[in-house]
Design a protein around this motif. Structure first.
Motif, PDB file in Angstrom:
ATOM      1  N   GLU A  23      -1.268 -13.350  -8.770  1.00 49.57           N
ATOM      2  CA  GLU A  23       0.154 -12.692  -9.197  1.00 49.57           C
ATOM      3  C   GLU A  23       0.127 -11.294  -9.526  1.00 49.57           C
ATOM      4  N   GLU A  24      -0.752 -11.183 -10.537  1.00 48.73           N
ATOM      5  CA  GLU A  24      -0.880  -9.849 -11.250  1.00 48.73           C
ATOM      6  C   GLU A  24      -1.178  -8.710 -10.252  1.00 48.73           C
ATOM      7  N   LEU A  25      -2.204  -9.166  -9.482  1.00 45.02           N
ATOM      8  CA  LEU A  25      -2.725  -8.194  -8.241  1.00 45.02           C
ATOM      9  C   LEU A  25      -1.462  -7.708  -7.188  1.00 45.02           C
ATOM     10  N   LYS A  26      -0.743  -8.850  -7.040  1.00 44.74           N
ATOM     11  CA  LYS A  26       0.451  -8.614  -6.174  1.00 44.74           C
ATOM     12  C   LYS A  26       1.460  -7.549  -6.594  1.00 44.74           C
ATOM     13  N   SER A  27       1.631  -7.721  -7.977  1.00 40.56           N
ATOM     14  CA  SER A  27       2.614  -6.973  -8.712  1.00 40.56           C
ATOM     15  C   SER A  27       2.025  -5.566  -8.732  1.00 40.56           C
ATOM     16  N   ARG A  28       0.870  -5.248  -8.991  1.00 37.50           N
ATOM     17  CA  ARG A  28       0.360  -3.821  -9.247  1.00 37.50           C
ATOM     18  C   ARG A  28       0.097  -2.955  -8.045  1.00 37.50           C
ATOM     19  N   GLY A  29       0.285  -3.572  -6.754  1.00 38.16           N
ATOM     20  CA  GLY A  29       0.233  -2.658  -5.607  1.00 38.16           C
ATOM     21  C   GLY A  29      -1.219  -1.871  -5.656  1.00 38.16           C
ATOM     22  N   LYS A  30      -1.257  -0.993  -5.498  1.00 36.41           N
ATOM     23  CA  LYS A  30      -2.605   0.015  -5.161  1.00 36.41           C
ATOM     24  C   LYS A  30      -3.409  -0.149  -6.321  1.00 36.41           C
ATOM     25  N   ALA A  31      -2.837  -0.458  -7.630  1.00 41.86           N
ATOM     26  CA  ALA A  31      -3.485  -0.401  -8.719  1.00 41.86           C
ATOM     27  C   ALA A  31      -4.411  -1.761  -8.805  1.00 41.86           C
ATOM     28  N   ALA A  32      -4.234  -2.612  -7.918  1.00 47.72           N
ATOM     29  CA  ALA A  32      -5.026  -3.855  -7.735  1.00 47.72           C
ATOM     30  C   ALA A  32      -6.628  -3.579  -7.753  1.00 47.72           C
ATOM     31  N   GLU A  33      -6.559  -2.296  -6.925  1.00 45.43           N
ATOM     32  CA  GLU A  33      -8.150  -2.096  -6.905  1.00 45.43           C
ATOM     33  C   GLU A  33      -8.823  -1.705  -8.056  1.00 45.43           C
ATOM     34  N   GLU A  34      -8.184  -1.158  -9.043  1.00 46.50           N
ATOM     35  CA  GLU A  34      -8.776  -0.942 -10.362  1.00 46.50           C
ATOM     36  C   GLU A  34      -9.449  -2.160 -10.925  1.00 46.50           C
ATOM     37  N   THR A  35      -9.003  -3.532 -10.522  1.00 46.44           N
ATOM     38  CA  THR A  35      -9.672  -4.375 -11.143  1.00 46.44           C
ATOM     39  C   THR A  35     -10.976  -4.919 -10.619  1.00 46.44           C
ATOM     40  N   GLY A  36     -11.149  -4.400  -9.414  1.00 47.93           N
ATOM     41  CA  GLY A  36     -12.385  -4.651  -8.652  1.00 47.93           C
ATOM     42  C   GLY A  36     -12.281  -6.046  -7.894  1.00 47.93           C
ATOM     43  N   GLN A  37     -11.063  -6.720  -8.088  1.00 48.36           N
ATOM     44  CA  GLN A  37     -10.852  -7.709  -7.292  1.00 48.36           C
ATOM     45  C   GLN A  37     -10.276  -7.762  -5.786  1.00 48.36           C
ATOM     46  N   SER A  38      -9.656  -6.515  -5.608  1.00 45.89           N
ATOM     47  CA  SER A  38      -9.072  -6.488  -4.162  1.00 45.89           C
ATOM     48  C   SER A  38      -9.612  -5.003  -3.609  1.00 45.89           C
ATOM     49  N   LEU A  39      -9.415  -5.109  -2.088  1.00 41.50           N
ATOM     50  CA  LEU A  39      -9.472  -3.648  -1.589  1.00 41.50           C
ATOM     51  C   LEU A  39      -8.216  -3.746  -0.552  1.00 41.50           C
ATOM     52  N   LEU A  40      -7.733  -2.524  -0.481  1.00 44.16           N
ATOM     53  CA  LEU A  40      -6.385  -2.308   0.121  1.00 44.16           C
ATOM     54  C   LEU A  40      -6.747  -1.406   1.209  1.00 44.16           C
ATOM     55  N   ALA A  41      -5.543  -1.234   2.094  1.00 42.20           N
ATOM     56  CA  ALA A  41      -5.272  -0.230   2.933  1.00 42.20           C
ATOM     57  C   ALA A  41      -6.663  -0.401   3.961  1.00 42.20           C
ATOM     58  N   LEU A  42      -6.985  -1.221   4.462  1.00 37.87           N
ATOM     59  CA  LEU A  42      -8.183  -1.487   5.158  1.00 37.87           C
ATOM     60  C   LEU A  42      -7.695  -1.501   6.793  1.00 37.87           C
ATOM     61  N   THR A  43      -8.512  -1.078   7.681  1.00 35.56           N
ATOM     62  CA  THR A  43      -8.430  -1.042   9.065  1.00 35.56           C
ATOM     63  C   THR A  43      -9.805  -1.541   9.620  1.00 35.56           C
ATOM     64  N   ILE A  44      -9.658  -2.150  10.675  1.00 36.65           N
ATOM     65  CA  ILE A  44     -10.854  -2.841  11.539  1.00 36.65           C
ATOM     66  C   ILE A  44     -11.575  -1.639  12.404  1.00 36.65           C
ATOM     67  N   GLU A  45     -12.809  -1.311  12.154  1.00 35.43           N
ATOM     68  CA  GLU A  45     -13.629  -0.344  12.706  1.00 35.43           C
ATOM     69  C   GLU A  45     -14.293  -1.133  13.768  1.00 35.43           C
ATOM     70  N   ASP A  46     -14.849  -2.236  13.697  1.00 37.01           N
ATOM     71  CA  ASP A  46     -15.602  -3.107  14.608  1.00 37.01           C
ATOM     72  C   ASP A  46     -15.358  -4.402  14.680  1.00 37.01           C
ATOM     73  N   GLU A  47     -16.036  -5.080  15.517  1.00 37.17           N
ATOM     74  CA  GLU A  47     -16.046  -6.417  15.394  1.00 37.17           C
ATOM     75  C   GLU A  47     -17.221  -6.844  16.168  1.00 37.17           C
ATOM     76  N   TYR A  48     -17.993  -8.010  15.606  1.00 38.11           N
ATOM     77  CA  TYR A  48     -19.184  -8.325  16.501  1.00 38.11           C
ATOM     78  C   TYR A  48     -19.438 -10.027  16.250  1.00 38.11           C
ATOM     79  N   ALA A  49     -20.365 -10.421  16.519  1.00 38.99           N
ATOM     80  CA  ALA A  49     -20.765 -11.924  16.385  1.00 38.99           C
ATOM     81  C   ALA A  49     -21.946 -11.947  15.618  1.00 38.99           C
TER      82      ALA A  49
END
Length: 635
Positions: free
Chosen positions: A32-58
């Motif tokens: 809940e705290e991470l959701k409310s903090r937006g970009k600041a959630a990354e500061e906790t080390g518990q989240s990574l934001l604004a990611l895109t897919i670069e590749d996919e493999y098996a």
């Protein structure tokens, strides 16, 4: 003292429920705290934001792997999402709901590879993604089931082991062999006694291994002797790293083994030993893959729309044929798994990864449980359900089990610690010769934790840093830099209130530069602290990936030529918080081989008996300096 079975297991279940509730509560609050903090959630080390897919493999076992990186192509920030971490993948900044569970497979400076059982559906709907550390109660369910089985066991081997573990029945031993042919001829007298005692134990034995005493070497010899005698062995530990460290030595000794568990949580160099990798090479699996490809083609054919309607019933027949092929493929895969496991003399797994869905009803002549002092008792019972005999290896004077609902006793007392106190030297062999540290580095821990019984092997007792530095350079073996009265105040940071000390971190940075200028190589140096916030700041200040910077817990089991410890706490109230767990400091004090430096505020921590004794040890050794006496560092 003997324990009543029903009372003991009732208490364990009660403590386990408290722990599960605390864990879930903390996880939900963090989300809940991470959701409310937006970009600041990354500061906790518990989240990574604004990611895109670069590749996919098996990946192994046909799993889907997504390669994610930052949308702006920058390096990943500091994060707790490490290899093996369970995660939730969800949309970032989008109305799309839902999340997919996965596991971190690879983490690089600018990429993170996450493995899923199937390709997540939401990736077709969103552009930006986020990862959050996940909570999983599978472990708790397995612990509860293990406690129930152990308590209810009657008239079988499990009941016998349980009674010994509770002190209701004395542990039994055969006569140890006088002419045992050791595979490792370099074992010292204590190590040989530990091996003999473990092999002679009918129920259980403990290998008590203080830092640097070669506990893993002893456990390896026990495994080799047991396999040589035709025994089936389960090798386990509370953590993936603990399992892999012992497995690495087993494989290096030429013993084949199978590592069960999610491949993403296994060290890269051990991937060939995983069950997935070995099953993938089995002929039955190759047949299964062919059937799966054919079934997939039939499913696509059944879903295909054409202008002309298919003959009545043909679509249903195609789907049924595909399902039959998939069922046959799964049977072939299951048979391949059984054959790989049946042929294995050694199976390695974390304690909580010992799962009936993989192992079926298999039992083992011996369970070797490494780092058992870090496992809660409910965790330890999971592999014991399958054991005829058990050897517990560890040190209850180092890191205890990690618990959230902490109380005196409770889950913080490991089974190893309880049994060592219950039976003492009757089942326990203490290893007394250490091969890591200069005698001066070893001395305090030996006195405080091991009754002065540790001895430094002649090969290490006088080792100093000078041979690794520029000619003419010298550094004391141990050093305490006291920051009392210098304004090195701590501060709280982050959602969980982790502590940091900016000036202390800056001093460490200066001292690191001093050592490097004297010729020390970066890879010979580690900086550790009890606090994650301090570690993060230190990583930013010490801009060299070759220098290890980690928490004390994260550095458990490792060693370096030089270790610098930042204690962080500095306040007028003499609050020391996390530092009260002195066994954590025992770990920190015993990682260095040639030079140990501690930075801390004596006015804050000196009132605690442990730190008072530690300061006295440094003063007696002439290794105490006030921060005001370190002007030479900037000259």
């Amino acid at each position: 003292m003997a324990l009543d079975s029903s009372t003991h297991f009732a208490l364990l279940r009660q403590w386990l429920e408290r722990e599960a509730e605390a864990e879930k509560k903390e996880f939900e609050a963090r989300r809940e705290e991470l959701k409310s903090r937006g970009k600041a959630a990354e500061e906790t080390g518990q989240s990574l934001l604004a990611l895109t897919i670069e590749d996919e493999y098996a990946g192994l076992g046909g799993r889907a792997v997504l390669v994610l990186r930052k949308n702006n192509r920058t390096p990943l920030p500091w994060t707790r999402l490490d290899v093996g971490s369970p995660i939730f993948l969800s949309a970032d900044g989008s109305e799309v709901k839902g999340s997919e569970r996965g596991v971190v497979w690879v983490r690089r400076a600018d990429q993170i590879h996450v493995v899923f059982d199937e390709v997540p559906e939401l990736i077709d709907e969103v552009h930006l993604l986020r990862l959050d550390l996940a909570y999983d109660d599978i472990t708790r369910r397995r612990e509860r089931a293990a406690l129930d089985r152990a308590e209810k066991a009657k008239g079988d081997r499990l009941a016998g082991l349980r009674d010994v573990m509770l002190g209701l029945k004395a542990p039994a031993f055969d006569l140890p062999s006088d002419d045992l042919d050791f595979f490792d001829q370099g074992l010292n007298a204590d190590q040989r006694l530990a091996v003999k005692r473990a092999l002679a134990a009918r129920d259980l034995a403990i290998v008590h291994g203080p830092p640097g005493t070669g506990k893993t070497t002893v456990l390896l010899e026990i495994v080799r002797q047991s396999v040589h005698a035709g025994k089936k062995v389960l090798v386990t530990a509370p953590s993936h790293l603990g399992v892999d460290n012992l497995l690495e030595k087993i494989l290096a000794a030429g013993l084949p083994a199978v590592r069960i568990g999610h491949p993403a949580r296994v060290m890269e160099e051990l991937q060939a030993a995983t069950l997935d990798a070995q099953v993938e090479k089995h002929p039955d699996t190759k047949l299964a893959r062919g059937l799966m490809r054919e079934a997939s083609q039939l499913f696509r054919q059944a879903r295909r729309y054409t202008r002309a309607a298919p003959p009545r019933g043909s679509k249903q027949a195609t789907v049924q044929e595909a399902r039959a092929m998939m069922a046959d493929a799964r049977k072939l895969e299951a048979r391949a798994i059984d054959r790989v496991l049946d042929q294995a003399s050694i199976i390695a797994s974390t304690a909580t990864g010992v799962d009936g869905s993989t192992l079926g009803s298999r039992r083992f002549d011996l369970v070797v449980f490494d780092e058992a002092g870090q496992a809660t008792e409910p965790t330890t019972w999971i592999p014991l359900l399958r054991s005829d005999r058990v050897v517990l290896g560890g040190d209850h004077c180092q890191l205890p089990p990690t618990v959230l609902a902490g109380e005196e006793g409770g889950l913080s007392v490991s089974l190893l610690e309880r049994l060592a106190l219950l039976y003492g030297s009757q089942i326990t062999q203490l290893l007394t010769v250490q091969y890591r540290m200069n005698e001066l580095i070893m001395g305090f821990s030996s006195q405080f934790f091991y009754e002065g019984k540790l001895k430094a092997d002649p090969s290490v007792k006088d080792r100093r840093l000078a041979p690794l530095l520029l000619p003419g350079s010298e550094v004391p073996v141990i050093q305490w830099i006291d920051t009392a009265g210098a304004g090195f105040e701590e501060s709280a940071e982050g959602l969980r209130g982790s502590r940091k000390n900016e000036k202390e971190a800056q001093f460490i940075q200066t001292y690191v530069a001093h050592l490097l200028n004297l010729g020390l190589k970066p890879e010979q140096l580690a900086v550790i602290s009890p606090y994650a916030a301090q570690v993060r700041d230190l990583r930013q200040l010490i801009d060299d990936a070759r220098i290890e910077v980690d928490t004390i817990d994260g550095f458990q089991g490792r060693e370096k030529e030089v270790v610098l410890i930042s204690l962080v706490r500095s306040n007028d109230q003499q609050e020391i918080g996390f530092l009260r767990e002195t066994r954590r400091l025992n770990v920190a004090l015993t990682r260095a081989k040639r030079h140990l430096l501690i930075v801390g505020d004596s006015a804050t921590i000196g009132g605690h008996p442990f730190y008072s004794a530690l300061l006295s040890y440094f003063e007696t050794a002439g290794a105490y300096l006030s921060i005001w006496e370190t002007s030479w560092l900037s000259s």
